[in-house]
Write a protein that holds these residues in place. Structure first.
Motif, short mmCIF file in Angstrom:
data_model
loop_
_atom_site.label_atom_id
_atom_site.label_comp_id
_atom_site.label_asym_id
_atom_site.label_seq_id
_atom_site.Cartn_x
_atom_site.Cartn_y
_atom_site.Cartn_z
N MET A 32 -71.05 11.28 83.14
CA MET A 32 -71.48 11.18 81.71
C MET A 32 -70.07 11.02 80.89
O MET A 32 -70.03 10.40 79.71
CB MET A 32 -72.31 12.16 81.23
N LYS A 33 -69.11 11.64 81.21
CA LYS A 33 -67.90 11.93 80.25
C LYS A 33 -67.25 10.41 80.58
O LYS A 33 -66.94 10.02 79.35
CB LYS A 33 -67.15 12.92 80.72
N GLU A 34 -67.24 9.86 81.48
CA GLU A 34 -66.71 8.43 81.85
C GLU A 34 -67.46 7.66 80.88
O GLU A 34 -66.81 6.58 80.41
CB GLU A 34 -66.48 8.14 83.11
N ILE A 35 -68.83 7.64 80.77
CA ILE A 35 -69.39 6.59 80.26
C ILE A 35 -69.37 6.82 78.60
O ILE A 35 -69.21 5.93 77.86
CB ILE A 35 -71.03 6.88 80.44
N ARG A 36 -69.52 8.07 78.29
CA ARG A 36 -68.92 8.37 76.72
C ARG A 36 -67.44 7.88 76.26
O ARG A 36 -67.47 7.42 75.17
CB ARG A 36 -69.10 9.77 76.45
N TYR A 37 -66.61 8.06 77.33
CA TYR A 37 -65.17 7.32 76.88
C TYR A 37 -65.40 5.85 76.67
O TYR A 37 -64.77 5.49 75.51
CB TYR A 37 -64.27 7.59 78.12
N MET A 38 -66.07 5.07 77.52
CA MET A 38 -66.18 3.77 77.30
C MET A 38 -67.18 3.66 75.83
O MET A 38 -66.81 2.73 75.32
CB MET A 38 -67.16 3.06 78.51
N ASP A 39 -68.27 4.27 75.79
CA ASP A 39 -68.87 4.12 74.47
C ASP A 39 -67.94 4.40 73.08
O ASP A 39 -67.86 3.60 72.18
CB ASP A 39 -69.94 5.38 74.35
N LYS A 40 -66.81 5.22 73.17
CA LYS A 40 -66.18 5.40 72.11
C LYS A 40 -65.15 4.31 72.09
O LYS A 40 -64.97 3.73 70.80
CB LYS A 40 -65.32 6.85 72.43
N LEU A 41 -64.52 3.85 73.06
CA LEU A 41 -63.73 2.75 72.90
C LEU A 41 -64.42 1.33 72.29
O LEU A 41 -64.06 0.70 71.24
CB LEU A 41 -63.43 2.22 74.39
N VAL A 42 -65.81 1.08 72.79
CA VAL A 42 -66.52 0.17 72.37
C VAL A 42 -66.85 0.29 70.78
O VAL A 42 -67.00 -0.60 70.00
CB VAL A 42 -67.91 -0.10 73.19
N ASP A 43 -67.22 1.72 70.27
CA ASP A 43 -67.30 1.88 68.87
C ASP A 43 -66.12 1.54 68.08
O ASP A 43 -66.34 1.04 67.00
CB ASP A 43 -67.70 3.36 68.88
N GLU A 44 -65.03 1.92 68.49
CA GLU A 44 -63.79 1.79 67.94
C GLU A 44 -63.50 0.33 67.71
O GLU A 44 -63.19 -0.29 66.55
CB GLU A 44 -62.57 2.48 68.78
N LEU A 45 -63.83 -0.53 68.78
CA LEU A 45 -63.79 -2.00 68.98
C LEU A 45 -64.68 -2.77 67.82
O LEU A 45 -64.15 -3.28 67.10
CB LEU A 45 -64.13 -2.54 69.97
N ALA A 46 -65.90 -2.16 67.81
CA ALA A 46 -67.03 -2.66 66.77
C ALA A 46 -66.65 -2.29 65.26
O ALA A 46 -66.73 -3.00 64.20
CB ALA A 46 -68.10 -2.22 67.05
N LYS A 47 -65.68 -0.98 65.16
CA LYS A 47 -65.49 -0.68 63.77
C LYS A 47 -64.15 -1.38 63.35
O LYS A 47 -63.68 -0.97 62.33
CB LYS A 47 -65.43 0.88 63.84
N GLY A 48 -63.42 -2.36 64.15
CA GLY A 48 -62.40 -2.98 63.84
C GLY A 48 -60.97 -2.43 64.12
O GLY A 48 -60.07 -2.99 63.79
N LYS A 49 -61.35 -1.59 64.91
CA LYS A 49 -59.73 -0.99 65.38
C LYS A 49 -58.73 -1.81 66.09
O LYS A 49 -59.40 -2.63 66.92
CB LYS A 49 -60.05 0.53 66.09
#
Length: 117
Positions: free
Chosen positions: A90-107
């Motif tokens: 679950m931690k690995e999945i959440r790491y990926m979620d965080k990266l995708v959120d950052e990408l979507a937010k324009g980082k």
């Protein structure tokens, strides 16, 4: 062992949702693939294979050569601090979620791909 239902979902179905999320924010499939490849060390060919077959999320992460700098991904996802997640998958999945959120937010991609200071 905690058996969350996402573990047995196909990676291809999860990928479709991730792609929709970033495309709604005017980011590209190439950018999404780049951050996934950074996290997993999959080649584009390997990633493309997971995007089109019925292999599970668990298999996707079990076979990955996870980036040693992923521990630099911090913060919260869905109101849960990543550092407090105990279940390794679950931690690995959440790491990926965080990266995708950052990408979507324009980082910027280079900031998303953590490097030690």
């Amino acid at each position: 062992m905690d058996q969350h239902r996402i573990y047995n979902m196909t990676f291809s179905s999860i990928y479709g949702s991730l792609l929709k999320k970033v495309e709604r924010k005017n980011r590209t499939q190439a950018e999404l693939d780049e951050i996934i490849r950074w996290m997993t060390n999959y080649s584009q060919e390997e990633l493309d294979n997971y995007k089109t077959n019925d292999r599970t999320v668990r298999e996707f992460y079990d076979n990955a050569r996870l980036n040693e700098n992923r521990h630099l991904i911090t913060g919260s996802i869905c109101g849960v601090k990543i550092a407090e997640i105990q279940q390794p998958l679950m931690k690995e999945i959440r790491y990926m979620d965080k990266l995708v959120d950052e990408l979507a937010k324009g980082k910027a991609i280079e900031k998303i791909k953590r490097q030690p200071k």
